[in-house]
Write an enzyme that holds these catalytic residues in place. Sequence first.
Site, PDB file in Angstrom:
ATOM      1  N   GLY A  70      -3.027   6.436   6.195  1.00  0.00           N
ATOM      2  CA  GLY A  70      -4.536   6.259   5.816  1.00  0.00           C
ATOM      3  C   GLY A  70      -5.891   5.108   6.468  1.00  0.00           C
ATOM      4  CB  SER A  71      -4.810   1.407   5.169  1.00  0.00           C
ATOM      5  OG  SER A  71      -4.228   1.787   4.257  1.00  0.00           O
ATOM      6  CG  ASN A 151      -7.661   7.257  -5.008  1.00  0.00           C
ATOM      7  OD1 ASN A 151      -9.139   6.729  -4.723  1.00  0.00           O
ATOM      8  ND2 ASN A 151      -6.523   5.418  -5.271  1.00  0.00           N
ATOM      9  CD  GLN A 179      -5.099  11.292  -3.920  1.00  0.00           C
ATOM     10  OE1 GLN A 179      -4.599  12.164  -3.720  1.00  0.00           O
ATOM     11  NE2 GLN A 179      -3.907  10.488  -3.371  1.00  0.00           N
ATOM     12  CB  SER A 199      -2.349   9.216   4.839  1.00  0.00           C
ATOM     13  OG  SER A 199      -0.712   8.135   4.533  1.00  0.00           O
ATOM     14  CG  HIS A 201       2.673   8.644   2.496  1.00  0.00           C
ATOM     15  ND1 HIS A 201       2.337   8.084   0.782  1.00  0.00           N
ATOM     16  CD2 HIS A 201       1.600   8.192   2.734  1.00  0.00           C
ATOM     17  CE1 HIS A 201       1.572   7.001   0.597  1.00  0.00           C
ATOM     18  NE2 HIS A 201       0.426   6.754   1.863  1.00  0.00           N
ATOM     19  CB  THR A 237       5.674   2.824  21.288  1.00  0.00           C
ATOM     20  OG1 THR A 237       5.740   1.815  22.384  1.00  0.00           O
ATOM     21  CG2 THR A 237       6.793   3.677  21.548  1.00  0.00           C
ATOM     22  CB  CYS A 324      -3.209   0.298  -4.290  1.00  0.00           C
ATOM     23  SG  CYS A 324      -3.850   2.428  -3.850  1.00  0.00           S
TER      24      CYS A 324
END
Length: 377
Positions: A70-71, A151, A179, A199, A201, A237, A324
């Site tokens: 995401g970042s 979030n 989110q 993202s 995860h 890659t 975070c």
Amino acid sequence: MEIYADNGATTRLSRTAYDAMLPFFGADFGNPSSIHSFGVKASEALSGARRTIAGCLGAGEDEIYFTSGGSESITQAIMSAAEYGTGLGKRHIVTSPIEHHAVLNTLERLKKQGFEITKLPVGTRGIVDPESVRNALRDDTALVSVMFANNEIGTVQPVREIGRICAEHGVLFHTDAVQAAGHIEIDLEDLRADYLSASAHKFHGPKGAGILFARRNTPLTEIIFGGPQERGARAGTENVPAVVGCAAALREACSNMEKNVRAVTALREKLIDGLLDIPGAVLNGDRQKRLPGNANVSFPGISGESLAILLDLKGIKVSTGSACNSVSTEPSYVLTAIGRSVDEALGSLRITLDETNTDEDADQIIRAVREAVIKLR
Ligand SMILES: *Cc1c(COP(=O)(O)O)cnc(C)c1O
């Protein structure tokens, strides 16, 4: 018994995603850029994943780019719009004060480079008023970046309306949908966003896999330089297993979405009701316009951190504010932005459920929080 209720921080890898990834950690280890059959197999897996993800989001395959998370997707979207704006003499960006640090810190960097940043108020409900976006737009506005869903307090922003206002004014619009993706509907045929970030995860896929949607003919500049991967937009890659897992997880989440939204929302409502029964408790964020699984409640005068630690001892995994920020004891900037006092902000608990949580989990969490609050008082 352990209860995981910290899905805003990360989610458990789904069995489907795990199974889909396995071959690519084993026999199917080829580099998608190789011309031999191993390469072709990997390359086909990437295209398949791109097709799946595009389908889930209502996007074109040629509008989906894979990143490390995401970042990175957020950084690339914002930097692309900023570079394009710079070329046109436009150095103004509109955002909200409750964005994730990936957005806020990218904008901080741009501010040092001469950009002007307008942060719109979000009120006590934690929601941006679309009309305030319209009023903030200027001739030199290069980008509007407002998150799809928050979030910390789970509030869902009026991104559909904001996108329309931006389109009317010819201003680029990015939304951080990390989110939201896999949890609530995203339809890029209807949503007038130029960039969208997600993202894996956060929707039961693996860590280290990000999606960047950039609409056709929208400026996109690379922030990682090297080979021609991702049609020249992102060198390096490709992380084939992670990309495959990301697609499998999103497909699963999207095909079960209606059912999951219904079940998780009902569970959240029960949880919020139970928590608000505890004396002194206050809900953070709008009650209705929030993510299905998000309950964020403050207990003024009590340390949210101590609460979370006591709950952990009882096997219940939750967080204070966002993961975070868990290392700092500063009050959450999100809770501060919605007008919470320092006392209220420091006493916050974020409980984020998913479809695997049960009615008994909710009962157990309510009981454990009640006991912990009494103990800490
Ligand atoms: C988790 C999160 C991010 C960052 O995503 P990563 O994949 O961890 O880099 C960005 N924005 C929001 C809203 C998030 O919840």
